[in-house]
Structure formats: structure tokens, C-alpha cells
Design an enzyme around this catalytic site. Structure first.
Site, PDB file in Angstrom:
ATOM      1  N   ARG A 146      -9.012   8.656  -1.257  1.00  0.00           N
ATOM      2  CA  ARG A 146     -10.116   9.173  -0.445  1.00  0.00           C
ATOM      3  C   ARG A 146     -10.643  10.462  -1.069  1.00  0.00           C
ATOM      4  O   ARG A 146      -9.943  11.121  -1.842  1.00  0.00           O
ATOM      5  CB  ARG A 146      -9.651   9.394   0.990  1.00  0.00           C
ATOM      6  CG  ARG A 146      -9.492   8.082   1.767  1.00  0.00           C
ATOM      7  CD  ARG A 146      -9.210   8.328   3.237  1.00  0.00           C
ATOM      8  NE  ARG A 146      -9.436   7.127   4.034  1.00  0.00           N
ATOM      9  CZ  ARG A 146      -8.531   6.182   4.260  1.00  0.00           C
ATOM     10  NH1 ARG A 146      -7.322   6.315   3.737  1.00  0.00           N
ATOM     11  NH2 ARG A 146      -8.819   5.124   4.991  1.00  0.00           N
ATOM     12  N   HIS A 148       1.517   1.087   6.130  1.00  0.00           N
ATOM     13  CA  HIS A 148       2.149   1.950   7.128  1.00  0.00           C
ATOM     14  C   HIS A 148       3.419   1.336   7.705  1.00  0.00           C
ATOM     15  O   HIS A 148       4.474   1.979   7.733  1.00  0.00           O
ATOM     16  CB  HIS A 148       1.157   2.255   8.250  1.00  0.00           C
ATOM     17  CG  HIS A 148       1.698   3.203   9.268  1.00  0.00           C
ATOM     18  ND1 HIS A 148       1.714   4.569   9.073  1.00  0.00           N
ATOM     19  CD2 HIS A 148       2.256   2.988  10.482  1.00  0.00           C
ATOM     20  CE1 HIS A 148       2.259   5.153  10.133  1.00  0.00           C
ATOM     21  NE2 HIS A 148       2.589   4.210  10.998  1.00  0.00           N
ATOM     22  N   ASN A 191       0.854  -1.182   0.000  1.00  0.00           N
ATOM     23  CA  ASN A 191       0.000   0.000   0.000  1.00  0.00           C
ATOM     24  C   ASN A 191       0.899   1.243   0.000  1.00  0.00           C
ATOM     25  O   ASN A 191       1.678   1.450   0.935  1.00  0.00           O
ATOM     26  CB  ASN A 191      -0.912  -0.013   1.230  1.00  0.00           C
ATOM     27  CG  ASN A 191      -1.926   1.113   1.211  1.00  0.00           C
ATOM     28  OD1 ASN A 191      -1.620   2.245   0.860  1.00  0.00           O
ATOM     29  ND2 ASN A 191      -3.143   0.802   1.618  1.00  0.00           N
ATOM     30  N   HIS A 249      -4.032  -4.639   7.852  1.00  0.00           N
ATOM     31  CA  HIS A 249      -4.115  -3.589   8.861  1.00  0.00           C
ATOM     32  C   HIS A 249      -3.204  -3.931  10.038  1.00  0.00           C
ATOM     33  O   HIS A 249      -3.464  -4.853  10.797  1.00  0.00           O
ATOM     34  CB  HIS A 249      -5.534  -3.327   9.376  1.00  0.00           C
ATOM     35  CG  HIS A 249      -5.662  -1.951   9.975  1.00  0.00           C
ATOM     36  ND1 HIS A 249      -6.162  -0.875   9.276  1.00  0.00           N
ATOM     37  CD2 HIS A 249      -5.313  -1.464  11.180  1.00  0.00           C
ATOM     38  CE1 HIS A 249      -6.135   0.207  10.038  1.00  0.00           C
ATOM     39  NE2 HIS A 249      -5.612  -0.133  11.212  1.00  0.00           N
ATOM     40  N   ASP A 250      -2.142  -3.153  10.165  1.00  0.00           N
ATOM     41  CA  ASP A 250      -1.166  -3.274  11.247  1.00  0.00           C
ATOM     42  C   ASP A 250      -0.358  -4.566  11.218  1.00  0.00           C
ATOM     43  O   ASP A 250       0.271  -4.930  12.215  1.00  0.00           O
ATOM     44  CB  ASP A 250      -1.827  -3.109  12.616  1.00  0.00           C
ATOM     45  CG  ASP A 250      -2.163  -1.650  12.924  1.00  0.00           C
ATOM     46  OD1 ASP A 250      -1.862  -0.785  12.073  1.00  0.00           O
ATOM     47  OD2 ASP A 250      -2.711  -1.374  14.001  1.00  0.00           O
ATOM     48  N   ARG A 257       4.900  18.571   0.423  1.00  0.00           N
ATOM     49  CA  ARG A 257       5.677  19.641  -0.204  1.00  0.00           C
ATOM     50  C   ARG A 257       5.024  20.217  -1.449  1.00  0.00           C
ATOM     51  O   ARG A 257       5.499  21.195  -2.009  1.00  0.00           O
ATOM     52  CB  ARG A 257       7.082  19.114  -0.568  1.00  0.00           C
ATOM     53  CG  ARG A 257       7.985  18.890   0.617  1.00  0.00           C
ATOM     54  CD  ARG A 257       8.395  20.183   1.295  1.00  0.00           C
ATOM     55  NE  ARG A 257       9.199  21.016   0.430  1.00  0.00           N
ATOM     56  CZ  ARG A 257      10.538  20.994   0.405  1.00  0.00           C
ATOM     57  NH1 ARG A 257      11.199  20.169   1.201  1.00  0.00           N
ATOM     58  NH2 ARG A 257      11.203  21.790  -0.398  1.00  0.00           N
ATOM     59  N   HIS A 309      -5.508   3.604  -1.858  1.00  0.00           N
ATOM     60  CA  HIS A 309      -6.805   3.908  -1.252  1.00  0.00           C
ATOM     61  C   HIS A 309      -7.082   5.395  -1.462  1.00  0.00           C
ATOM     62  O   HIS A 309      -6.775   6.216  -0.606  1.00  0.00           O
ATOM     63  CB  HIS A 309      -6.783   3.570   0.238  1.00  0.00           C
ATOM     64  CG  HIS A 309      -8.119   3.690   0.911  1.00  0.00           C
ATOM     65  ND1 HIS A 309      -8.482   2.940   2.004  1.00  0.00           N
ATOM     66  CD2 HIS A 309      -9.199   4.484   0.654  1.00  0.00           C
ATOM     67  CE1 HIS A 309      -9.695   3.262   2.386  1.00  0.00           C
ATOM     68  NE2 HIS A 309     -10.155   4.208   1.583  1.00  0.00           N
ATOM     69  N   GLU A 318      -8.666   0.197  -3.066  1.00  0.00           N
ATOM     70  CA  GLU A 318      -9.600   0.020  -1.968  1.00  0.00           C
ATOM     71  C   GLU A 318     -10.272   1.331  -1.632  1.00  0.00           C
ATOM     72  O   GLU A 318      -9.720   2.410  -1.874  1.00  0.00           O
ATOM     73  CB  GLU A 318      -8.897  -0.571  -0.732  1.00  0.00           C
ATOM     74  CG  GLU A 318      -7.828   0.303  -0.125  1.00  0.00           C
ATOM     75  CD  GLU A 318      -7.176  -0.344   1.088  1.00  0.00           C
ATOM     76  OE1 GLU A 318      -7.088  -1.590   1.129  1.00  0.00           O
ATOM     77  OE2 GLU A 318      -6.739   0.401   1.991  1.00  0.00           O
TER      78      GLU A 318
END
Length: 239
Positions: free
Chosen positions: A45, A214, A7, A190-191, A18, A43, A70
Site C-alpha cells: 500500500r 489474516h 498472503n 477474504h476471511d 519494531r 499487497h 495485489e
């Protein structure tokens, strides 16, 4: 082998800070593939605070592995996905102002809506995955929408892993088995991280794909993206 989809939202977040084009999201995605990633996830948004609509169109011809988009299936999102035609679309129940995906779908409460959306994507030849928790009945209902896969929301696993790894992974084993029995493929995300991924992969059967952003991008600040991707792929080596 379980596939690794990177991701790249956080790369776009850094670029947007920037207002220029450094780091280059497209170049980064191509490099991820070159270093062994099996797919790229974005993803977009509504506020475009990280991945932008024009990024999605720019990435489409460059990605040679799997492109996974997603997001919440709003009218605009559906139009974007049908225009770009990625290999996979992952439906998440995020509110427009959500910082990150923090829950799976209540499929029963959204059955008609999800079924209609899945049908649109299936007609376009796009594989559809529904973001869910480990609730077995919810997973069975996801199969009835016509979806191809579910993506298991793994934050509860990540939160419990350090102290109670066996307890943390147990619901995901049951959920994956249930999904498989319903004819669904199984993704997870996720995580997930270098600390907890290998144990998750070793214990959860039928795992088709993990989507990681992440933690992977954070690790790359120290290890470099090539070494980081190799480290994550090592966690996904055959059982």
C-alpha cells in the site's frame, strides 16, 4: 487441486512494529513454499504500513512458485508490477487508507480504466485477476476487460457461514459457474479460514486459487506455520 497462496502482509506488519527485520519477510515466504504453499501474495500500500516496495523487489528472485501482487492500480503500482513481473497481479479497488480490501470493483463504472490497465499487464505477460463480488453481470463485464481471472470477495460467505452455510455458498457457486462460462479463471479470498474453507472448496466449482492471510497467520501463532499450511492444504484436497 486448488492452489493456496499465502498472503504475508501480517508478517510484515509484525516486523514493522519494531523497526527491525524480525520476523524476516523473505525467509518466511521461502518457508511457506517449503512447507507446501503454492504461492505468495503481497499487497503493498502507498503508506507501506506492512509490505514495502523494497520487500516486493527482494521477494521476486526468491519465490519459486507463484508471486501474486495485489493492489489498487495507481500509476506507481503499475510501474512496480511491470518492474517486478510477478506471475499474477490482482486488481482491487481499495482507497489508499483502507485497512483491508472490503469490496469488489464496480466494473461497469470503471470499464475503460480496467481495460487499459489489464492491457498493460497482458502485454507484459502477467496474468491479471479482478477482485469482484458475486454479481453475475459484473463478472461478465470483467471478462470483457480482457482479464484472465476474477477473485471472488468471500467476506459475505464467511460472515454467513456459521449459521447458514448452504445459503452462504450459493451465490459463489453461481458466480464461479458464470465466470467459467465467460472463459475466466476463478480465485477467491477474504476471511477464508480453517473453519469455512473446506466447505467452500467442496461446493464451489472451477476454483483455481485461494489467497489467505489474516486467518492463516493467526492460526500459525498457535499451530506453527508448517502445521498451519498443511491444515489449509488438507481443506483443499481433491473433491
Amino acid at each position: 487441486m486448488t492452489q493456496l497462496s499465502v498472503n504475508i502482509n501480517k508478517v510484515a506488519t509484525l516486523r514493522n512494529a519494531r523497526g527491525e527485520n524480525k520476523p524476516d519477510v523473505c525467509e518466511f515466504a521461502v518457508d511457506c513454499e517449503r512447507f507446501g504453499a503454492n504461492g505468495i501474495t503481497v499487497h503493498p500500500r502507498p503508506d507501506e504500513r506492512h509490505i514495502r516496495r523494497n520487500d516486493v523487489f527482494a521477494l521476486r528472485p526468491l519465490i519459486k512458485t507463484e508471486f501474486n501482487i495485489e493492489g489498487y492500480p495507481s500509476e506507481d503500482f503499475i510501474k512496480l508490477v511491470l518492474s517486478v513481473k510477478p506471475e499474477q497481479v490482482t486488481l482491487v479497488p481499495d482507497a489508499p487508507d483502507s485497512i483491508t480490501s472490503n469490496a469488489g470493483w464496480n466494473v461497469a463504472a470503471n470499464m475503460d480504466f480496467l481495460t487499459d490497465v489489464v492491457e498493460k499487464f497482458r502485454e507484459a505477460g502477467i496474468r491479471t485477476s479482478i477482485f469482484v463480488s458475486t454479481d453475475i453481470e459484473n463478472i461478465r463485464l470483467a471478462a470483457k476487460t480482457g482479464a484472465d481471472r476474477v477473485e471472488l470477495f468471500t467476506k459475505p460467505y464467511a460472515d454467513m457461514y456459521a449459521e447458514f452455510p448452504e445459503n452462504a455458498v450459493a451465490p459463489f457457486i453461481e458466480a464461479s459457474v458464470a465466470a467459467h462460462k465467460c472463459g475466466l479463471g476463478v480465485n477467491a479470498g477474504h476471511d477464508l479460514s480453517l473453519e469455512n474453507l473446506e466447505f467452500f472448496h467442496a461446493n464451489v466449482p472451477y476454483l483455481d486459487e485461494v489467497s489467505i492471510g489474516h486467518a492463516l497467520i493467526s492460526d500459525a501463532l498457535y499451530l506453527g506455520i508448517e502445521n498451519t499450511i498443511k491444515a489449509y492444504l488438507k481443506c483443499l484436497a481433491n473433491k
